[in-house]
Design an enzyme around this catalytic site. Structure first.
Site, PDB file in Angstrom:
ATOM      1  N   SER A 127      46.366  31.850  53.934  1.00 15.11           N
ATOM      2  CA  SER A 127      46.479  31.453  53.228  1.00 15.11           C
ATOM      3  C   SER A 127      47.638  30.325  52.533  1.00 15.11           C
ATOM      4  O   SER A 127      47.411  29.838  51.867  1.00 15.11           O
ATOM      5  CB  SER A 127      45.140  30.817  52.386  1.00 15.11           C
ATOM      6  OG  SER A 127      44.772  31.733  52.683  1.00 15.11           O
ATOM      7  N   LEU A 179      57.358  41.806  31.980  1.00 17.75           N
ATOM      8  CA  LEU A 179      57.024  41.356  33.210  1.00 17.75           C
ATOM      9  C   LEU A 179      56.628  40.285  32.999  1.00 17.75           C
ATOM     10  O   LEU A 179      56.660  39.437  32.691  1.00 17.75           O
ATOM     11  CB  LEU A 179      54.777  41.639  32.883  1.00 17.75           C
ATOM     12  CG  LEU A 179      54.251  41.005  33.354  1.00 17.75           C
ATOM     13  CD1 LEU A 179      54.800  41.857  34.960  1.00 17.75           C
ATOM     14  CD2 LEU A 179      52.881  41.150  33.149  1.00 17.75           C
ATOM     15  N   GLU A 225      53.298  44.965  51.817  1.00 16.14           N
ATOM     16  CA  GLU A 225      52.447  45.759  52.261  1.00 16.14           C
ATOM     17  C   GLU A 225      51.478  44.340  51.789  1.00 16.14           C
ATOM     18  O   GLU A 225      51.173  44.334  50.788  1.00 16.14           O
ATOM     19  CB  GLU A 225      52.874  47.379  51.581  1.00 16.14           C
ATOM     20  CG  GLU A 225      53.648  48.050  52.112  1.00 16.14           C
ATOM     21  CD  GLU A 225      53.442  48.270  52.808  1.00 16.14           C
ATOM     22  OE1 GLU A 225      52.367  48.630  54.184  1.00 16.14           O
ATOM     23  OE2 GLU A 225      54.503  48.561  53.790  1.00 16.14           O
ATOM     24  N   ASP A 259      40.505  35.580  45.269  1.00 19.65           N
ATOM     25  CA  ASP A 259      39.788  35.431  45.950  1.00 19.65           C
ATOM     26  C   ASP A 259      38.382  35.168  45.895  1.00 19.65           C
ATOM     27  O   ASP A 259      37.924  36.766  45.681  1.00 19.65           O
ATOM     28  CB  ASP A 259      39.638  35.007  47.654  1.00 19.65           C
ATOM     29  CG  ASP A 259      39.237  34.103  48.138  1.00 19.65           C
ATOM     30  OD1 ASP A 259      38.449  32.656  47.493  1.00 19.65           O
ATOM     31  OD2 ASP A 259      39.039  34.384  49.792  1.00 19.65           O
ATOM     32  N   HIS A 301      34.669  31.573  38.301  1.00 20.49           N
ATOM     33  CA  HIS A 301      36.345  31.130  37.836  1.00 20.49           C
ATOM     34  C   HIS A 301      36.970  31.708  36.362  1.00 20.49           C
ATOM     35  O   HIS A 301      38.392  32.172  35.753  1.00 20.49           O
ATOM     36  CB  HIS A 301      36.895  29.375  37.921  1.00 20.49           C
ATOM     37  CG  HIS A 301      36.563  29.298  39.226  1.00 20.49           C
ATOM     38  ND1 HIS A 301      37.469  29.892  40.171  1.00 20.49           N
ATOM     39  CD2 HIS A 301      35.997  28.112  39.633  1.00 20.49           C
ATOM     40  CE1 HIS A 301      36.949  28.944  41.039  1.00 20.49           C
ATOM     41  NE2 HIS A 301      36.254  28.084  41.226  1.00 20.49           N
ATOM     42  N   ASN A 346      35.667  33.838  43.557  1.00 20.42           N
ATOM     43  CA  ASN A 346      34.924  33.520  42.821  1.00 20.42           C
ATOM     44  C   ASN A 346      34.040  33.058  42.974  1.00 20.42           C
ATOM     45  O   ASN A 346      32.971  32.573  42.146  1.00 20.42           O
ATOM     46  CB  ASN A 346      36.255  32.646  41.973  1.00 20.42           C
ATOM     47  CG  ASN A 346      37.570  33.199  41.070  1.00 20.42           C
ATOM     48  OD1 ASN A 346      37.314  34.042  41.069  1.00 20.42           O
ATOM     49  ND2 ASN A 346      37.537  32.300  40.225  1.00 20.42           N
ATOM     50  N   ARG A 350      30.047  27.554  40.053  1.00 15.09           N
ATOM     51  CA  ARG A 350      31.079  28.371  40.498  1.00 15.09           C
ATOM     52  C   ARG A 350      32.080  28.642  39.174  1.00 15.09           C
ATOM     53  O   ARG A 350      33.344  29.536  39.436  1.00 15.09           O
ATOM     54  CB  ARG A 350      31.845  27.518  42.099  1.00 15.09           C
ATOM     55  CG  ARG A 350      30.720  26.907  43.137  1.00 15.09           C
ATOM     56  CD  ARG A 350      31.268  26.129  43.701  1.00 15.09           C
ATOM     57  NE  ARG A 350      32.991  26.583  44.516  1.00 15.09           N
ATOM     58  CZ  ARG A 350      33.722  27.083  45.357  1.00 15.09           C
ATOM     59  NH1 ARG A 350      32.656  27.814  46.067  1.00 15.09           N
ATOM     60  NH2 ARG A 350      35.157  27.509  44.932  1.00 15.09           N
ATOM     61  N   ARG A 399      39.130  19.937  46.516  1.00 14.40           N
ATOM     62  CA  ARG A 399      37.484  20.666  46.561  1.00 14.40           C
ATOM     63  C   ARG A 399      36.819  19.511  45.603  1.00 14.40           C
ATOM     64  O   ARG A 399      37.427  18.245  45.055  1.00 14.40           O
ATOM     65  CB  ARG A 399      37.419  21.413  46.352  1.00 14.40           C
ATOM     66  CG  ARG A 399      38.433  22.862  46.448  1.00 14.40           C
ATOM     67  CD  ARG A 399      38.031  23.883  45.253  1.00 14.40           C
ATOM     68  NE  ARG A 399      38.862  24.949  46.203  1.00 14.40           N
ATOM     69  CZ  ARG A 399      38.535  26.486  46.202  1.00 14.40           C
ATOM     70  NH1 ARG A 399      38.024  26.697  44.972  1.00 14.40           N
ATOM     71  NH2 ARG A 399      38.582  27.475  46.784  1.00 14.40           N
ATOM     72  N   TRP A 455      43.338  20.750  45.652  1.00 11.38           N
ATOM     73  CA  TRP A 455      43.093  19.772  45.513  1.00 11.38           C
ATOM     74  C   TRP A 455      41.442  19.121  46.624  1.00 11.38           C
ATOM     75  O   TRP A 455      41.133  17.629  45.590  1.00 11.38           O
ATOM     76  CB  TRP A 455      44.121  18.473  45.263  1.00 11.38           C
ATOM     77  CG  TRP A 455      45.202  19.142  44.345  1.00 11.38           C
ATOM     78  CD1 TRP A 455      46.302  19.508  44.816  1.00 11.38           C
ATOM     79  CD2 TRP A 455      45.388  18.800  42.770  1.00 11.38           C
ATOM     80  NE1 TRP A 455      47.127  19.433  43.626  1.00 11.38           N
ATOM     81  CE2 TRP A 455      46.583  19.636  42.666  1.00 11.38           C
ATOM     82  CE3 TRP A 455      44.645  18.593  42.042  1.00 11.38           C
ATOM     83  CZ2 TRP A 455      47.075  19.045  41.275  1.00 11.38           C
ATOM     84  CZ3 TRP A 455      44.844  18.339  40.751  1.00 11.38           C
ATOM     85  CH2 TRP A 455      46.684  18.857  40.503  1.00 11.38           C
TER      86      TRP A 455
HETATM   87  C1  FPP Z   1      39.462  31.321  44.668  1.00 12.14           C
HETATM   88  O1  FPP Z   1      38.571  31.199  44.961  1.00 12.14           O
HETATM   89  C2  FPP Z   1      40.165  30.462  43.391  1.00 12.14           C
HETATM   90  C3  FPP Z   1      40.629  29.703  42.462  1.00 12.14           C
HETATM   91  C4  FPP Z   1      41.033  28.737  43.742  1.00 12.14           C
HETATM   92  C5  FPP Z   1      40.983  29.920  41.129  1.00 12.14           C
HETATM   93  C6  FPP Z   1      41.701  31.216  40.496  1.00 12.14           C
HETATM   94  C7  FPP Z   1      42.063  30.996  39.351  1.00 12.14           C
HETATM   95  C8  FPP Z   1      41.736  32.135  38.421  1.00 12.14           C
HETATM   96  C9  FPP Z   1      40.998  32.869  38.551  1.00 12.14           C
HETATM   97  C10 FPP Z   1      41.780  31.520  36.952  1.00 12.14           C
HETATM   98  C11 FPP Z   1      43.230  31.559  37.081  1.00 12.14           C
HETATM   99  C12 FPP Z   1      43.760  31.081  36.063  1.00 12.14           C
HETATM  100  C13 FPP Z   1      45.571  31.375  35.505  1.00 12.14           C
HETATM  101  C14 FPP Z   1      45.672  30.201  33.522  1.00 12.14           C
HETATM  102  C15 FPP Z   1      46.382  31.160  36.371  1.00 12.14           C
HETATM  103  P1  FPP Z   1      36.871  30.490  45.710  1.00 12.14           P
HETATM  104  O2  FPP Z   1      36.514  29.449  44.346  1.00 12.14           O
HETATM  105  O3  FPP Z   1      37.932  30.405  46.338  1.00 12.14           O
HETATM  106  O4  FPP Z   1      35.738  31.522  45.928  1.00 12.14           O
HETATM  107  P2  FPP Z   1      35.474  31.617  46.866  1.00 12.14           P
HETATM  108  O5  FPP Z   1      35.792  31.396  48.337  1.00 12.14           O
HETATM  109  O6  FPP Z   1      34.095  32.828  46.845  1.00 12.14           O
HETATM  110  O7  FPP Z   1      34.092  30.231  47.146  1.00 12.14           O
END
Ligand code: FPP
Length: 253
Positions: A209, A144, A220, A33, A50, A35, A46, A84, A82
């Site tokens: 969430s 893994l 944990e 979380d 990501h 990004n 934004r 967003r 979805w």
């Molecule tokens: C939450 O941050 C993050 C996401 C909804 C997307 C996370 C996805 C990735 C890191 C890419 C993963 C890639 C693959 C190929 C699996 P947010 O947008 O909710 O951030 P905020 O809370 O600061 O707005």
């Protein structure tokens, strides 16, 4: 009771060799979380957050392999996401598809097995096809297990499991009297994965969430203020170090 930690950001950073080899978590789950906030702080769109998040995920996958962690489950897109703005959803889908296509060969060479956890029936065909192709391609890998929660919602997962269980019982494949925790677990998207030992959530939010509600009964929990795009190998080692100092009793004494 499950021990619940709030942020442990003040702990010293250990090196890999300082971690106890016999107390490495078998399964780590992560809510990646922050990004959007990371991008906002830098006046960037934004999607930049990501994109950086994907690079961070790759580093964590490498570190999991180095430490001998066998299962890594990441929350990449919830069934609620979805809702967003359309442009963010579109950008995220392009990012998922590009990242999987770009990284697949490397993941495969490194023995990583990919698995989608989420409601498959409602995933757009093109995206599902890419995920299923990568699952097929990596199905014999054992180094893994990388589980990507996509179109995932834990309450829906439990409802879907109940429906599958009902059909199995109606067709006499299962006897209702024999349903226990182990049998029920097999009907979840996670099927026969072990439960996570450690759940990490970045960005300072202290909530779950709708993520793996059934599976984290004795997991944990570790919350850190670090935003996901800033989450480095050091932060990850700190989380593992913190985990190793917990006393896990699973409800016993
Ligand atoms: C939450 O941050 C993050 C996401 C909804 C997307 C996370 C996805 C990735 C890191 C890419 C993963 C890639 C693959 C190929 C699996 P947010 O947008 O909710 O951030 P905020 O809370 O600061 O707005």
């Amino acid at each position: 009771m499950n021990s619940i930690s709030s942020s442990s950001d003040s702990l010293a950073v250990p090196t890999v060799s300082e971690l106890k080899k016999n107390k490495i978590p078998f399964h780590v789950a992560i809510i990646m979380d922050g990004n959007g906030r990371w991008a906002l702080k830098r006046n960037l769109p934004r999607i930049s957050g990501h994109r950086k998040g994907v690079i961070v995920l790759k580093n964590i996958v490498i570190t999991c392999k180095e430490l001998g962690i066998k299962y890594l489950t990441v929350y990449s897109f919830s069934s609620e996401n979805w809702q967003r703005p359309r442009i963010e959803v579109k950008n995220l889908m392009v990012l998922f598809l590009d990242s999987i296509k770009r990284e697949l060969e490397d993941l495969n060479k490194n023995g990583v097995r990919l698995k989608l956890i989420g409601q498959r029936e409602t995933i757009p065909a093109k995206i599902l096809k890419t995920f299923e192709y990568s699952e097929q391609k990596t199905k014999n890998n054992k180094e893994l297990f990388l589980n990507i929660a996509f179109n995932y919602g834990s309450r829906q997962e439990i409802i879907d499991a109940v429906k599958k269980l009902y059909i199995a019982a109606r067709n006499n494949f299962i006897n209702i009297d024999n349903i226990d925790v182990k049998t029920f677990s097999k009907f979840l998207y996670t099927e026969d994965f072990p439960d996570p030992d450690l759940l990490i959530r970045t960005s300072g939010e202290s909530r779950i969430s709708n993520f793996m509600l059934w599976q984290i009964a004795y997991t944990e929990l570790y919350f850190t203020k670090t935003l996901w795009p800033d989450f480095s190998k050091k932060h990850f080692l700190k989380a593992i170090y913190n985990f190793q100092r917990r006393s896990r009793r699973f409800g016993k004494l």
